[in-house]
Design an enzyme around this catalytic site. Structure first.
Site, PDB file in Angstrom:
ATOM      1  N   ARG A 190      -0.535   9.648  -0.257  1.00  0.00           N
ATOM      2  CA  ARG A 190      -1.669  10.273  -0.939  1.00  0.00           C
ATOM      3  C   ARG A 190      -1.515  11.779  -1.094  1.00  0.00           C
ATOM      4  O   ARG A 190      -1.930  12.346  -2.105  1.00  0.00           O
ATOM      5  CB  ARG A 190      -2.959   9.960  -0.183  1.00  0.00           C
ATOM      6  N   GLY A 220      -2.735   5.081   3.636  1.00  0.00           N
ATOM      7  CA  GLY A 220      -3.829   4.176   3.311  1.00  0.00           C
ATOM      8  C   GLY A 220      -3.687   2.890   4.099  1.00  0.00           C
ATOM      9  O   GLY A 220      -2.585   2.393   4.291  1.00  0.00           O
ATOM     10  N   GLU A 246      -6.650   2.432  -3.506  1.00  0.00           N
ATOM     11  CA  GLU A 246      -5.203   2.413  -3.662  1.00  0.00           C
ATOM     12  C   GLU A 246      -4.687   1.001  -3.941  1.00  0.00           C
ATOM     13  O   GLU A 246      -3.601   0.821  -4.487  1.00  0.00           O
ATOM     14  CB  GLU A 246      -4.605   2.926  -2.338  1.00  0.00           C
ATOM     15  N   LEU A 278     -14.706   6.184  -4.843  1.00  0.00           N
ATOM     16  CA  LEU A 278     -13.306   5.824  -4.614  1.00  0.00           C
ATOM     17  C   LEU A 278     -12.872   4.633  -5.466  1.00  0.00           C
ATOM     18  O   LEU A 278     -13.544   3.618  -5.523  1.00  0.00           O
ATOM     19  CB  LEU A 278     -13.120   5.474  -3.129  1.00  0.00           C
ATOM     20  N   HIS A 336     -11.230  12.751   0.974  1.00  0.00           N
ATOM     21  CA  HIS A 336     -11.398  11.356   1.398  1.00  0.00           C
ATOM     22  C   HIS A 336     -11.432  11.172   2.909  1.00  0.00           C
ATOM     23  O   HIS A 336     -12.170  10.329   3.413  1.00  0.00           O
ATOM     24  CB  HIS A 336     -10.250  10.546   0.801  1.00  0.00           C
ATOM     25  N   ARG A 360      -2.475  10.761   6.423  1.00  0.00           N
ATOM     26  CA  ARG A 360      -2.679   9.369   6.809  1.00  0.00           C
ATOM     27  C   ARG A 360      -2.215   8.441   5.704  1.00  0.00           C
ATOM     28  O   ARG A 360      -2.424   8.721   4.522  1.00  0.00           O
ATOM     29  CB  ARG A 360      -4.162   9.118   7.078  1.00  0.00           C
ATOM     30  N   GLN A 390      -7.430  14.976   3.905  1.00  0.00           N
ATOM     31  CA  GLN A 390      -6.812  14.118   2.891  1.00  0.00           C
ATOM     32  C   GLN A 390      -7.604  14.090   1.592  1.00  0.00           C
ATOM     33  O   GLN A 390      -8.790  13.779   1.584  1.00  0.00           O
ATOM     34  CB  GLN A 390      -6.680  12.689   3.420  1.00  0.00           C
ATOM     35  N   PHE A 412       0.848  -1.193   0.000  1.00  0.00           N
ATOM     36  CA  PHE A 412       0.000   0.000   0.000  1.00  0.00           C
ATOM     37  C   PHE A 412       0.879   1.236   0.000  1.00  0.00           C
ATOM     38  O   PHE A 412       2.062   1.169   0.340  1.00  0.00           O
ATOM     39  CB  PHE A 412      -0.926  -0.014   1.226  1.00  0.00           C
ATOM     40  N   TRP A 444     -31.565   6.993  15.264  1.00  0.00           N
ATOM     41  CA  TRP A 444     -31.773   8.082  16.219  1.00  0.00           C
ATOM     42  C   TRP A 444     -30.709   9.131  15.929  1.00  0.00           C
ATOM     43  O   TRP A 444     -29.528   8.802  15.821  1.00  0.00           O
ATOM     44  CB  TRP A 444     -31.622   7.604  17.663  1.00  0.00           C
ATOM     45  N   PHE A 445     -31.113  10.350  15.838  1.00  0.00           N
ATOM     46  CA  PHE A 445     -30.173  11.425  15.508  1.00  0.00           C
ATOM     47  C   PHE A 445     -29.847  12.216  16.783  1.00  0.00           C
ATOM     48  O   PHE A 445     -30.740  12.796  17.408  1.00  0.00           O
ATOM     49  CB  PHE A 445     -30.784  12.354  14.460  1.00  0.00           C
ATOM     50  N   HIS A 459      -7.751  12.020  -1.763  1.00  0.00           N
ATOM     51  CA  HIS A 459      -7.312  10.758  -2.352  1.00  0.00           C
ATOM     52  C   HIS A 459      -7.035  11.010  -3.826  1.00  0.00           C
ATOM     53  O   HIS A 459      -7.797  11.728  -4.478  1.00  0.00           O
ATOM     54  CB  HIS A 459      -8.420   9.712  -2.174  1.00  0.00           C
TER      55      HIS A 459
END
Lengths: 255, 129, 586
Positions: free
Chosen positions: C291, C396, C246, C243, C359, C394, C231, C117, C156-157, C233
């Site tokens: 990325r 992937g 990767e 998406l 992303h 970050r 991020q 990756f 439930w919100f 992507h």
């Protein structure tokens, strides 16, 4: 320049949408929306166009819009479909009739109540019960690619409920466990790491389980993830029947 | 159609099986199973009688009429429909793997067709020899 | 309905939330736990993760290597103690997933298989074909069904965190099917609500990723950390933003510009190898770079007119044709499925058009390595949290790992906390419930006279952030974003609501989501404005260099009555002193 009916793409997309507002109405109605045509629009995009630009009171579920979260199943011209996977161009310029998934109670507009499934699912023991448990420190259970392939497609279910909408058995009698729940039971039964097939028999082979299935097969036809629940149920029938025969011929033998 | 606990509930009508071709095919397959059983019973009864008489000649004579022919053509069509739709479903139950690749379902159905033809030829040979 | 009370309430039923719930049910069965989510758990966005989850398992790999890749990938902004926790607990968590039935792809002999990756020097990404997140989420969800003790509030919100005596007492929430506003008491609350990609116009994120938990914490006085790091992507489908994993490049896919040229070699990402070279794809090189660098390269290519002009903006090509049908259908079947369906391209024979797309939020609710926030009793894990293991960028396949490791840690911390916590104040909960109910009913009864629609304001917010705080930003663009969001917040006060129904009122929830997104957007824009350096995904054209003297620290955005206050906290360095971030040469 005014659009004319003869120019392709200039005629509007016509949506006939099932509307039901339990706070105000006792009967549903169909509401017609006409929106601009875009050849790369899926039906869900069209509904979002309505929601954002035309009528914010239209309610429907959606999330990932890439066919994996399972939220946006609806009846599109009478067929259960994931609306994020069906293109407007498939119907255009004919009107598209959009209704909530069949066989489920309608909570509002295109939103169904799927609590029945959520209650049934846990009863089929849809989790791995290791045949030979060991602590995490001892590493993974080995599983060959062939053993993985044996159950893999039954593990692809996204719980979108299209199969329940296709199944007339469920439509006629909602005590039936239904395609997705039974396919998941079979997914774990076929997992080489699992040892709870006999445990699942109570529910899976009950009257509401696999034997209720008459093998119409429409669940498999409409499944957007090629899970083949009908196949899973028939395999379960064969497998449990074989176990039963064995237990008759060899009483006390380990199943 | 009813409102239950603030939900709109749609009930399936008795004619539900006319709604989709797949439902109709299913119903026909179910119905043809009645023909399959009925004809099997009929055949066994006739064979039983033929056995009493000592030959099949009487049986063939009894069936050798326009009505008998028409009935048999219908039965043949119904049995073919039942058998073909049934065999086409077998790959759903019999899923074979070669390593981690699934064997083409058409091969499973094909094997059933071959078996069906072979069995039919054997029976025909037994009857017609 | 009276106020139900649980020991621990988990907000969000995705990977982190379910992992936390299972941890409590399994390890502390005496503690009562509930999961509340605005969607059914299996709809959560974990479901859409594709490529895999990183954890050291093979003999050729080491925890230190995983830590180094993560830290250098973060442009040295990750807290190294948090990274060490991540990499050392990752293998156990991943094996635990295996024991719960996750259908990991396998080696011929039956061991778990791993793939390369981006930014990782060794192949260590566990995968279930290219539906890893889907399988992980469903495995967690189905495993959670084992425990009768896990109570769920599906659909439930949550409208607010109830805070009293300096700790959470629970939440107020709308039951979507009835429209009723309830209070739910809890001694400890764990926020696992995921990211906020929907604040941008073009994102891989699902509609539900509106930063709800971040906003809940922010409004409760908890800082949002490192929010300037967003991020992008490098490979999303034009138009939809869907998406393309990767893993497509991990399996050997290449990125080419309009001339068919592998342009990444011009951006300090190493030299390309021939496609038939057994060493292709080379780790930490070219297409397997990080990325942030790949997305920035795309923008540079576009500026030089070397991208391809399409109906949905400029794109480059992701070419997988040399992989062959067998590899594509066995290793990355979903890539093929998505490309065929949504752009009409079969990657077996044609390259896939791709472009950069928002992303992931590196930033989030400030937590320590025990998943604790500054508010005792409030915890956070998963994308909504910032521990920080991801720093400025970050890698992937670290996020699925993170939600397991820190989901479980949050559960452990919460369990510990409730052992010593006093009972919740039912009186406070009832008061807050009434206040929330009143607010909603006032809003529904007066809302129709407003000026702006929810969708209209949301669209302006999206464009404001993309234009002001996109891949490249500078002071003036960020200032415009800050001003724009302040203006939008005022307009939001008079937003128009046309749906007055109680049942499944998704216009109302969209408005509440927009309110959350405005808070999150504000934190992003102000944090980015304050960081006058370039690091990882935060590229300031007016401050193009990394500045370790002033900015080897995390930004902390606190909500105030006016603009957010931005504080800083030093990055934790354990064993890897800040160095030059190199790809393709080490």
């Amino acid at each position: 320049m005014a659009p004319t009916d003869t120019d392709p793409g200039t005629r509007p997309v016509v949506l006939d949408v099932f509307r039901f507002l339990p706070d105000a109405e006792t009967e549903p109605r169909f509401q017609r929306y006409e929106i601009p045509y875009q050849d790369d629009h899926v039906v869900l995009d069209a509904l979002n166009h309505v929601k954002n630009e035309v009528d914010a009171t239209l309610s429907f579920r959606w999330a990932c819009r890439m066919g994996v979260c399972g939220s946006c199943g609806m009846m599109v011209n009478g067929e259960p479909r994931l609306t994020c996977e069906v293109f407007v161009s498939e119907y255009y310029p004919e009107p598209i009739r959009i209704e909530p998934l069949a066989h489920f109670p309608v909570a509002r507009d295109l939103v169904i109540n799927m609590e029945d499934f959520m209650e049934k699912l846990p009863t089929v023991t849809p989790w791995l019960v290791p045949a030979d448990p060991k602590p995490v420190e001892e590493g993974e259970f080995l599983q060959s690619p062939a053993q993985l392939a044996a159950y893999k497609r039954f593990s692809m279910c996204i719980n979108c409920m299209l199969c329940y909408s296709a199944c007339p058995v469920y439509g006629l009698d909602d005590t039936f466990m239904g395609p997705a729940a039974l396919a998941l039971a079979q997914r774990y039964n076929m997992d080489s790491r699992d040892g709870a097939k006999a445990e699942r028999a109570n529910v899976v082979t009950s009257h509401e389980g696999i034997w209720e299935c008459t093998y119409v097969g429409d669940c498999t036809r409409v499944c957007p993830k090629e899970v083949d629940p009908a196949g899973a149920i028939q395999m379960a029938k064969l497998s449990y029947a074989t176990d039963w025969v064995k237990s008759m011929l060899l009483p006390g033998a380990n199943r | 159609m009813a409102l239950i606990d603030r939900h709109y509930v749609r009930k399936l009508p008795a004619t539900w099986w006319l709604r989709k071709p797949t439902y109709l095919v299913f119903m026909l397959r179910e119905l043809t199973s009645v023909f399959v059983v009925a004809y099997a019973v009929f055949l066994m009864v006739m064979i039983g009688r033929a056995d009493e008489a000592g030959s099949f000649a009487g049986l063939f004579d009894a069936l050798d009429s326009p009505l008998g022919l028409v009935v048999h053509l219908i039965v043949l069509a119904v049995l073919l429909f039942h058998t073909i739709t049934w065999i086409n479903l077998t790959p759903k139950v019999v899923v074979l793997f070669r390593d981690d690749e699934q064997v083409d379902p058409r091969l499973v159905a094909g094997a059933n067709y071959v078996g069906w033809v072979v069995a039919s030829v054997v029976v025909a040979w037994l009857v017609l020899r | 309905m009276d106020v139900p009370v649980h020991d621990v309430l988990i907000v969000g039923g995705g990977g982190a939330g379910l992992r936390a719930a299972i941890a409590i049910a399994e390890e502390n069965p005496e503690i009562t736990v509930a999961v509340i989510s605005k969607v059914y758990p299996m709809r959560s966005h974990t479901v859409a993760a594709e490529g895999g989850a990183a954890a050291v398992i093979k003999g050729n790999d080491s925890l230190d290597d995983h830590a180094y890749d993560t830290i250098s990938g973060s442009d040295w902004l990750a807290d190294q103690d948090a990274v060490e926790v991540l990499v050392s607990e990752a293998p156990g968590e991943m094996i635990q997933m295996e024991h719960w039935g996750c259908p990991w792809s396998r080696e011929p002999e039956g061991e778990v298989a791993v793939r390369p990756f981006g930014g990782m020097q060794t192949e260590r990404t566990w995968y279930a074909a290219d539906k890893t997140g889907f399988h992980m989420l469903h495995t967690l969800f189905q495993t959670s069904l084992k425990f009768d003790s896990i109570v769920r509030y599906d659909e439930w919100f949550v409208t607010g965190l109830v805070v009293e005596d300096g700790r959470p007492q629970g939440v107020t929430a709308i039951e979507l099917k009835s429209g009723e506003v309830h209070a739910i008491g809890a001694k400890a609350v764990i926020l696992c609500t995921g990211g906020a990609g929907r604040v941008y116009p073009f994102t891989t994120n699902s509609a539900i990723k509106t930063g709800d938990g971040m906003a809940l914490a922010y409004r409760a006085g908890v800082p949002l950390k490192d929010m300037e790091f967003v991020q992008y992507h490098p490979t999303g489908l034009p138009g939809t933003g869907i998406l393309i994993t990767e893993a497509a490049r991990g399996e050997g896919g290449i990125l080419v510009n309009r001339d068919g040229y592998r342009y990444l070699q011009d951006y300090d990402l190493g030299e390309p190898l021939d496609l038939d070279d057994p060493l292709h794809p080379q780790k930490r090189t070219m297409e397997l770079g990080p990325r942030d660098r790949l997305s920035q390269a795309f923008i540079h290519e576009r500026a030089q007119g070397r991208t391809i002009d399409g109906p949905h903006g400029d794109y480059v090509n992701l070419d997988l044709t040399h992989l062959g049908e067998r590899t594509i259908t066995r290793k990355i079947p979903m890539v093929r499925e998505l490309a065929v369906r949504y752009v009409g391209v079969d990657p077996v024979t044609e390259p896939i058009p791709v472009r950069t797309v928002v992303h992931y939020m590196m930033g989030g609710i400030d937590t320590d390595v025990e998943a604790r926030t500054l508010l005792p009793g409030l915890f956070a894990a998963g994308e909504c949290a910032c521990v920080s293991v991801n720093g400025a960028n970050r890698l992937g396949s670290n996020s699925l790992t993170e939600l397991l490791v820190y989901g479980r840690r949050a559960a452990r911390s919460a369990a510990q906390f409730v052992g010593e916590a006093p009972d919740v104040s039912l009186a406070t909960l009832r008061t807050e419930q009434e206040a929330a109910r009143q607010r909603i009913s006032d809003w529904l009864s007066t809302g129709s006279s407003g000026d702006d629609t929810v969708a209209g304001l949301r669209s302006i917010l999206n464009d404001t952030l993309e234009e002001g705080a996109g891949i490249f930003r500078d002071e003036s663009s960020l200032q415009r974003a800050c001003d724009g969001i302040r203006d939008l917040k005022q307009r939001f006060e008079k937003v128009r609501l046309t749906d007055t129904s109680a049942t499944f009122n998704y216009e109302l929830t969209a408005a509440l989501e927009l309110e959350n997104m405005l808070d999150v957007g504000e934190a992003i824009a102000h944090s980015a404005l304050a960081r006058t350096e370039s690091r990882g995904s935060h590229q300031r054209t007016d401050h193009p260099e990394r500045d370790d003297e002033r900015f080897l620290n995390h930004s902390l955005a606190y909500q105030t009555d006016r603009e957010p206050r931005i504080d800083y906290r030093d990055v934790v360095i354990t064993r890897w002193p800040p160095g030059k971030r190199t790809y393709g040469t080490d």
